[in-house]
Scaffold this motif. Structure first.
Motif, mmCIF file in Angstrom:
data_model
loop_
_atom_site.group_PDB
_atom_site.id
_atom_site.type_symbol
_atom_site.label_atom_id
_atom_site.label_comp_id
_atom_site.label_asym_id
_atom_site.label_seq_id
_atom_site.Cartn_x
_atom_site.Cartn_y
_atom_site.Cartn_z
ATOM 1 N N LEU A 1 11.959 8.724 1.126
ATOM 2 C CA LEU A 1 11.688 8.672 2.563
ATOM 3 C C LEU A 1 11.168 9.996 3.111
ATOM 4 O O LEU A 1 10.933 10.123 4.314
ATOM 5 N N ASN A 2 10.958 10.975 2.219
ATOM 6 C CA ASN A 2 10.686 12.332 2.693
ATOM 7 C C ASN A 2 9.252 12.818 2.515
ATOM 8 O O ASN A 2 8.873 13.819 3.110
ATOM 9 N N ASN A 3 8.471 12.166 1.667
ATOM 10 C CA ASN A 3 7.086 12.626 1.510
ATOM 11 C C ASN A 3 6.111 11.500 1.821
ATOM 12 O O ASN A 3 6.480 10.320 1.825
ATOM 13 N N PRO A 4 4.844 11.842 2.079
ATOM 14 C CA PRO A 4 3.881 10.856 2.578
ATOM 15 C C PRO A 4 3.269 9.959 1.520
ATOM 16 O O PRO A 4 2.452 9.098 1.853
ATOM 17 N N CYS A 5 3.639 10.128 0.244
ATOM 18 C CA CYS A 5 3.004 9.334 -0.806
ATOM 19 C C CYS A 5 3.188 7.834 -0.595
ATOM 20 O O CYS A 5 2.356 7.036 -1.005
ATOM 21 N N ASN A 6 4.295 7.428 0.004
ATOM 22 C CA ASN A 6 4.472 6.005 0.326
ATOM 23 C C ASN A 6 4.573 5.791 1.842
ATOM 24 O O ASN A 6 5.192 4.844 2.302
ATOM 25 N N ALA A 7 3.916 6.702 2.580
ATOM 26 C CA ALA A 7 3.857 6.598 4.041
ATOM 27 C C ALA A 7 5.246 6.584 4.676
ATOM 28 O O ALA A 7 5.445 6.009 5.735
ATOM 29 N N TYR A 8 6.217 7.214 4.016
ATOM 30 C CA TYR A 8 7.606 7.292 4.495
ATOM 31 C C TYR A 8 8.236 5.920 4.671
ATOM 32 O O TYR A 8 9.155 5.738 5.461
ATOM 33 N N ASN A 9 7.730 4.931 3.912
ATOM 34 C CA ASN A 9 8.181 3.554 4.119
ATOM 35 C C ASN A 9 8.169 2.800 2.797
ATOM 36 O O ASN A 9 7.175 2.160 2.449
ATOM 37 N N PRO A 10 9.242 2.846 2.000
ATOM 38 C CA PRO A 10 9.286 2.124 0.734
ATOM 39 C C PRO A 10 9.069 0.618 0.931
ATOM 40 O O PRO A 10 9.611 0.020 1.854
ATOM 41 N N THR A 11 8.274 0.025 0.036
ATOM 42 C CA THR A 11 7.916 -1.390 0.147
ATOM 43 C C THR A 11 8.013 -2.067 -1.218
ATOM 44 O O THR A 11 8.025 -1.407 -2.254
ATOM 45 N N GLY B 1 0.797 -1.227 0.000
ATOM 46 C CA GLY B 1 0.000 0.000 0.000
ATOM 47 C C GLY B 1 0.826 1.272 0.000
ATOM 48 O O GLY B 1 1.847 1.370 0.684
ATOM 49 N N ASN B 2 0.371 2.243 -0.796
ATOM 50 C CA ASN B 2 0.952 3.597 -0.846
ATOM 51 C C ASN B 2 2.391 3.638 -1.315
ATOM 52 O O ASN B 2 3.133 4.567 -0.990
ATOM 53 N N GLN B 3 2.801 2.654 -2.101
ATOM 54 C CA GLN B 3 4.140 2.684 -2.679
ATOM 55 C C GLN B 3 4.097 3.402 -4.028
ATOM 56 O O GLN B 3 3.260 3.094 -4.871
ATOM 57 N N ALA B 4 4.962 4.380 -4.230
ATOM 58 C CA ALA B 4 5.050 5.079 -5.515
ATOM 59 C C ALA B 4 5.932 4.269 -6.472
ATOM 60 O O ALA B 4 7.018 3.835 -6.106
ATOM 61 N N VAL C 1 -3.426 18.733 -7.847
ATOM 62 C CA VAL C 1 -3.112 20.086 -8.297
ATOM 63 C C VAL C 1 -4.069 21.044 -7.606
ATOM 64 O O VAL C 1 -5.293 20.863 -7.641
ATOM 65 N N THR C 2 -3.522 22.068 -6.974
ATOM 66 C CA THR C 2 -4.351 23.027 -6.249
ATOM 67 C C THR C 2 -4.994 24.019 -7.222
ATOM 68 O O THR C 2 -4.629 24.092 -8.401
ATOM 69 N N GLU C 3 -5.955 24.808 -6.720
ATOM 70 C CA GLU C 3 -6.596 25.819 -7.547
ATOM 71 C C GLU C 3 -5.595 26.865 -8.026
ATOM 72 O O GLU C 3 -5.800 27.501 -9.066
ATOM 73 N N ALA C 4 -4.511 27.030 -7.288
ATOM 74 C CA ALA C 4 -3.473 27.982 -7.678
ATOM 75 C C ALA C 4 -2.492 27.386 -8.689
ATOM 76 O O ALA C 4 -1.561 28.072 -9.129
ATOM 77 N N GLY C 5 -2.702 26.113 -9.051
ATOM 78 C CA GLY C 5 -1.840 25.471 -10.034
ATOM 79 C C GLY C 5 -0.578 24.856 -9.468
ATOM 80 O O GLY C 5 0.324 24.488 -10.218
ATOM 81 N N ARG C 6 -0.498 24.717 -8.163
ATOM 82 C CA ARG C 6 0.674 24.104 -7.534
ATOM 83 C C ARG C 6 0.427 22.617 -7.310
ATOM 84 O O ARG C 6 -0.719 22.166 -7.239
ATOM 85 N N LEU C 7 1.531 21.858 -7.183
ATOM 86 C CA LEU C 7 1.438 20.434 -6.904
ATOM 87 C C LEU C 7 1.588 20.187 -5.412
ATOM 88 O O LEU C 7 2.413 20.820 -4.750
ATOM 89 N N GLU C 8 0.796 19.247 -4.886
ATOM 90 C CA GLU C 8 0.923 18.836 -3.494
ATOM 91 C C GLU C 8 1.245 17.352 -3.440
ATOM 92 O O GLU C 8 0.604 16.546 -4.112
ATOM 93 N N PHE C 9 2.246 16.993 -2.652
ATOM 94 C CA PHE C 9 2.602 15.589 -2.462
ATOM 95 C C PHE C 9 1.960 15.147 -1.151
ATOM 96 O O PHE C 9 2.429 15.496 -0.067
ATOM 97 N N THR C 10 0.877 14.388 -1.256
ATOM 98 C CA THR C 10 0.058 14.067 -0.091
ATOM 99 C C THR C 10 -0.042 12.559 0.109
ATOM 100 O O THR C 10 0.521 11.773 -0.643
ATOM 101 N N ASP C 11 -0.791 12.181 1.155
ATOM 102 C CA ASP C 11 -0.960 10.763 1.473
ATOM 103 C C ASP C 11 -1.446 9.988 0.257
ATOM 104 O O ASP C 11 -2.315 10.452 -0.499
ATOM 105 N N GLY C 12 -0.917 8.791 0.073
ATOM 106 C CA GLY C 12 -1.320 7.956 -1.050
ATOM 107 C C GLY C 12 -2.773 7.531 -0.965
ATOM 108 O O GLY C 12 -3.392 7.551 0.104
ATOM 109 N N VAL C 13 -3.326 7.118 -2.116
ATOM 110 C CA VAL C 13 -4.721 6.666 -2.171
ATOM 111 C C VAL C 13 -4.796 5.164 -2.440
ATOM 112 O O VAL C 13 -5.880 4.627 -2.614
#
Length: 219
Positions: free
Chosen positions: A201-211, A45-48, A164-176
């Protein structure tokens, strides 16, 4: 979109021509022939999964995020999405997806981006760009095709959540994604797939835990 209602296929892993595990933080390269089905499984789960595709007979033709986005007028990939090349040809079509959303914009982590996004001391951390470069330099298939760092376009981030935010910026958030979720695609030409199973290991997309991930190919 409710992942429970997404179309899925029912290929038997026991019948797969290829059924391999790619460890956390490692690269993976393989040939996928036209008509074969390729599945990437997010085992925990949540591995990029940073992914590139190339025409196996001419690597100057490769996956293009620009063509894929503009020709379908959609930023995210899911069932029915076509993956276009820089020459405007369909390379693969996503035929099943139990995750429901995959990123086309976030790119691959690198020493430079880790430094800019996080901190100077992150510079020496292992990255997807490192994985790509190592595979291009050392994998026999990449060597046979005379590939090098010049052959690194923008990649797909399967299972990664980059809204992508309304301002056109990218957010690196929790994986889906979640354990056992997968994306499956049919090759419309012979392609070489190059994967970095992200060591980030720095963003939450893979829950800070590569698998690990599982890679399967069916004839």
């Amino acid at each position: 979109m409710n992942a429970a209602k997404l179309p899925v296929n029912h290929f038997d892993p026991a019948q797969a021509a290829v059924n391999e595990i790619c460890p956390a933080g490692e690269p993976w390269v393989h040939l996928i022939k036209q008509g074969q089905t390729f599945r990437i499984v997010d085992l925990e789960g949540n591995q990029a999964v940073d992914t590139l595709f190339y025409n196996a007979h001419d690597t100057q033709e490769r996956y293009s995020a620009t063509d894929t986005i503009t020709r379908q007028n959609h930023l995210y990939l899911t069932t029915g999405s076509k993956l276009y090349s820089n020459l405007g040809n369909v390379m693969l079509i996503i035929t099943a997806d139990t995750c429901g959303r995959h990123d086309t914009l976030g790119g691959a982590c690198a020493a430079e981006s880790n430094t800019v996004r996080y901190a100077l001391e992150k510079f020496p951390m292992h990255s997807c760009r490192d994985n790509f470069l190592h595979a291009l330099a050392h994998h026999p298939l990449c060597q046979q095709l005379d590939m090098s760092k010049r052959d690194l376009p923008g990649n797909i981030n399967f299972f990664m959540n980059v809204p992508v935010t309304e301002a056109g910026r990218l957010e690196f958030t929790d994986g889906v994604s979640a354990p056992g979720k997968y994306v499956e695609m049919r090759a419309e030409m012979d392609v070489v797939v190059l994967i970095s199973n992200c060591p980030q290991l720095n963003n939450p997309c893979n829950a800070y835990n590569p698998t690990p991930i599982r890679l399967l190919i069916w004839d």
